[in-house]
Scaffold this motif. Structure first.
Motif, mmCIF file in Angstrom:
data_model
loop_
_atom_site.group_PDB
_atom_site.id
_atom_site.type_symbol
_atom_site.label_atom_id
_atom_site.label_comp_id
_atom_site.label_asym_id
_atom_site.label_seq_id
_atom_site.Cartn_x
_atom_site.Cartn_y
_atom_site.Cartn_z
ATOM 1 N N VAL A 7 0.749 -1.225 0.091
ATOM 2 C CA VAL A 7 -0.057 0.003 -0.206
ATOM 3 C C VAL A 7 0.783 1.046 -0.024
ATOM 4 C CG1 VAL A 7 -1.754 1.475 1.236
ATOM 5 C CG2 VAL A 7 -1.671 -1.059 1.188
ATOM 6 N N TYR A 8 0.795 1.960 -1.097
ATOM 7 C CA TYR A 8 1.672 3.019 -0.958
ATOM 8 C C TYR A 8 1.068 4.364 -1.676
ATOM 9 C CZ TYR A 8 2.406 1.803 -5.797
ATOM 10 O OH TYR A 8 2.167 1.687 -7.252
ATOM 11 N N PHE A 9 1.429 5.544 -1.558
ATOM 12 C CA PHE A 9 1.178 6.918 -2.197
ATOM 13 C C PHE A 9 2.180 7.268 -3.038
ATOM 14 C CE2 PHE A 9 1.318 11.358 -2.569
ATOM 15 C CZ PHE A 9 -0.028 11.771 -3.260
ATOM 16 N N ILE A 10 1.901 7.894 -4.365
ATOM 17 C CA ILE A 10 2.974 8.106 -5.235
ATOM 18 C C ILE A 10 3.015 9.794 -5.330
ATOM 19 C CG2 ILE A 10 3.460 8.121 -7.670
ATOM 20 C CD1 ILE A 10 1.706 5.692 -7.937
ATOM 21 N N GLY A 11 4.049 10.418 -5.246
ATOM 22 C CA GLY A 11 4.088 11.741 -5.275
ATOM 23 C C GLY A 11 4.389 12.293 -6.516
ATOM 24 N N TYR A 12 5.529 11.957 -7.009
ATOM 25 C CA TYR A 12 6.118 12.544 -8.439
ATOM 26 C C TYR A 12 6.611 11.234 -9.244
ATOM 27 C CZ TYR A 12 5.706 16.969 -6.206
ATOM 28 O OH TYR A 12 5.448 18.209 -5.713
ATOM 29 N N ALA A 58 0.563 -10.205 4.936
ATOM 30 C CA ALA A 58 1.520 -9.257 4.811
ATOM 31 C C ALA A 58 1.137 -7.813 4.289
ATOM 32 C CB ALA A 58 2.868 -9.534 4.664
ATOM 33 N N ILE A 59 1.442 -6.657 4.842
ATOM 34 C CA ILE A 59 1.126 -5.447 4.232
ATOM 35 C C ILE A 59 2.313 -4.692 4.550
ATOM 36 C CG2 ILE A 59 -0.494 -3.212 4.302
ATOM 37 C CD1 ILE A 59 -2.410 -4.839 5.774
ATOM 38 N N ILE A 60 2.904 -3.955 3.232
ATOM 39 C CA ILE A 60 4.095 -3.091 3.206
ATOM 40 C C ILE A 60 3.413 -1.779 3.217
ATOM 41 C CG2 ILE A 60 6.299 -2.463 2.219
ATOM 42 C CD1 ILE A 60 6.398 -5.695 1.554
ATOM 43 N N TYR A 61 3.886 -0.948 3.674
ATOM 44 C CA TYR A 61 3.512 0.551 3.595
ATOM 45 C C TYR A 61 4.537 1.512 2.849
ATOM 46 C CZ TYR A 61 0.396 -1.016 7.640
ATOM 47 O OH TYR A 61 -0.330 -1.766 8.200
ATOM 48 N N GLY A 62 4.224 2.189 2.223
ATOM 49 C CA GLY A 62 4.986 3.056 1.526
ATOM 50 C C GLY A 62 4.407 4.563 1.273
ATOM 51 N N SER A 63 5.716 5.606 1.294
ATOM 52 C CA SER A 63 5.153 7.090 1.054
ATOM 53 C C SER A 63 6.280 7.610 1.034
ATOM 54 C CB SER A 63 4.199 7.544 2.309
ATOM 55 O OG SER A 63 3.991 8.977 1.926
ATOM 56 N N PRO A 64 6.219 8.833 0.165
ATOM 57 C CA PRO A 64 7.381 9.661 0.260
ATOM 58 C C PRO A 64 7.304 10.400 1.250
ATOM 59 C CG PRO A 64 5.519 10.758 -1.456
ATOM 60 C CD PRO A 64 5.485 9.178 -1.044
ATOM 61 N N PHE A 98 8.707 1.449 3.716
ATOM 62 C CA PHE A 98 9.761 2.016 2.705
ATOM 63 C C PHE A 98 9.407 3.708 2.333
ATOM 64 C CE2 PHE A 98 6.457 0.273 -0.175
ATOM 65 C CZ PHE A 98 6.416 1.104 -1.325
ATOM 66 N N THR A 99 10.493 4.511 2.007
ATOM 67 C CA THR A 99 10.064 5.849 1.795
ATOM 68 C C THR A 99 11.075 6.477 0.907
ATOM 69 O OG1 THR A 99 9.416 7.974 2.845
ATOM 70 C CG2 THR A 99 11.193 6.895 4.122
ATOM 71 N N ILE A 112 9.209 6.141 8.486
ATOM 72 C CA ILE A 112 9.510 4.704 8.493
ATOM 73 C C ILE A 112 8.760 4.573 10.436
ATOM 74 C CG2 ILE A 112 10.868 2.748 9.223
ATOM 75 C CD1 ILE A 112 10.595 3.467 6.131
ATOM 76 N N SER A 113 9.132 5.544 11.128
ATOM 77 C CA SER A 113 8.478 5.297 12.446
ATOM 78 C C SER A 113 7.163 5.538 12.424
ATOM 79 C CB SER A 113 9.123 6.531 13.298
ATOM 80 O OG SER A 113 10.468 6.290 13.631
ATOM 81 N N TYR A 114 6.481 6.129 11.620
ATOM 82 C CA TYR A 114 4.899 6.414 11.495
ATOM 83 C C TYR A 114 4.316 5.093 11.021
ATOM 84 C CZ TYR A 114 0.567 8.269 9.950
ATOM 85 O OH TYR A 114 -0.905 8.247 9.969
ATOM 86 N N PHE A 115 5.057 4.435 9.981
ATOM 87 C CA PHE A 115 4.751 3.187 9.393
ATOM 88 C C PHE A 115 4.805 2.137 10.846
ATOM 89 C CE2 PHE A 115 6.243 4.354 5.173
ATOM 90 C CZ PHE A 115 5.314 4.959 4.843
ATOM 91 N N PHE A 116 5.786 2.042 11.423
ATOM 92 C CA PHE A 116 6.001 1.088 12.334
ATOM 93 C C PHE A 116 4.805 1.291 13.571
ATOM 94 C CE2 PHE A 116 7.696 0.353 16.819
ATOM 95 C CZ PHE A 116 7.930 -0.858 16.769
#
Length: 214
Positions: A7-12, A58-64, A98-99, A112-116
């Motif tokens: 699950v992730y958000f795309i910036g640019y 499993a859920i992997i989180y991602g964001s810029p 990941f970020t 990363i701390s926010y995801f954790f």
């Protein structure tokens, strides 16, 4: 089969390169299926995503990283995950993160701390990179884990670099390795030997799906 979601958000577009690398790494592991969920510019997931998430291992989180934390669109997703949280639907699922940001540091660890923290709200099991850093004078962006990310995969994309130019090979390989590590752990702990444990989780997941639908 172990089921993994990213699950992730795309910036640019740079963080999407990380997500693609993470997906590629996970898919190289036998006995794994990978689903990708891109959060749109309004902070919403594709239709039906919440139902699928409740059934993953499993859920992997991602964001810029923007201004020392994840994008608001990801935070909206996190807030909306309070519905499955209410019935412990994601408890004991594996988690990782990941970020990416323009600066070498850029306070990426805050993201990363926010995801954790989000994962621990849900009672998930966090997986770090497990990689030693490339921190000698000879090392740079082409080397694995040159940003020394242990809790999550960190990437650097200079502010004037296009997604075709950055993140660099080292950061993308780091993301692949983390994706593979999550997948390997999922297969090891969520295989047929844990079918009984999986079935014991189905009832709260069904309740969560009904709650989300409402």
């Amino acid at each position: 089969m172990a089921a993994i979601g990213i699950v992730y958000f795309i910036g640019y577009g740079h963080t999407e390169k990380q997500a693609e690398a993470m997906t590629a790494g996970a898919r190289k592991v036998a006995g794994v299926t990978v689903s990708v969920f891109a959060i749109d510019k309004n902070g919403d997931l594709p239709e039906g995503s919440w139902d699928i998430l409740t059934g993953l291992d499993a859920i992997i989180y991602g964001s810029p990283t923007y201004m020392g934390g994840p994008a608001w669109q990801f935070k909206k997703f996190a807030d909306e995950s309070s519905k499955p949280w209410f019935v412990n639907a994601w408890k004991d699922k594996i988690a990782a993160g990941f970020t990416n940001s323009a600066s070498i540091n850029g306070d990426k660890f805050s993201t990363i701390s926010y995801f954790f923290t989000l994962s621990q709200q849900h009672g998930q099991i966090w997986i770090g990179t497990g990689l030693m850093p490339s921190n000698a004078k000879k090392h740079g962006p082409n080397d694995i884990n040159w940003t020394a990310g242990f809790a999550g995969a960190l990437a650097v994309s200079p502010s004037d670099a296009s997604p075709d130019e950055a993140p660099g090979p080292g950061d993308l390989e780091t993301a692949k390795l983390l994706g593979a590590r999550v997948a390997e752990y999922a297969v090891k702990t969520r295989g047929f030997s844990t079918m009984q444990a999986r079935e014991s989780r189905q009832e709260p997941e069904k309740r969560a799906a009904k709650l989300i639908a409402n």
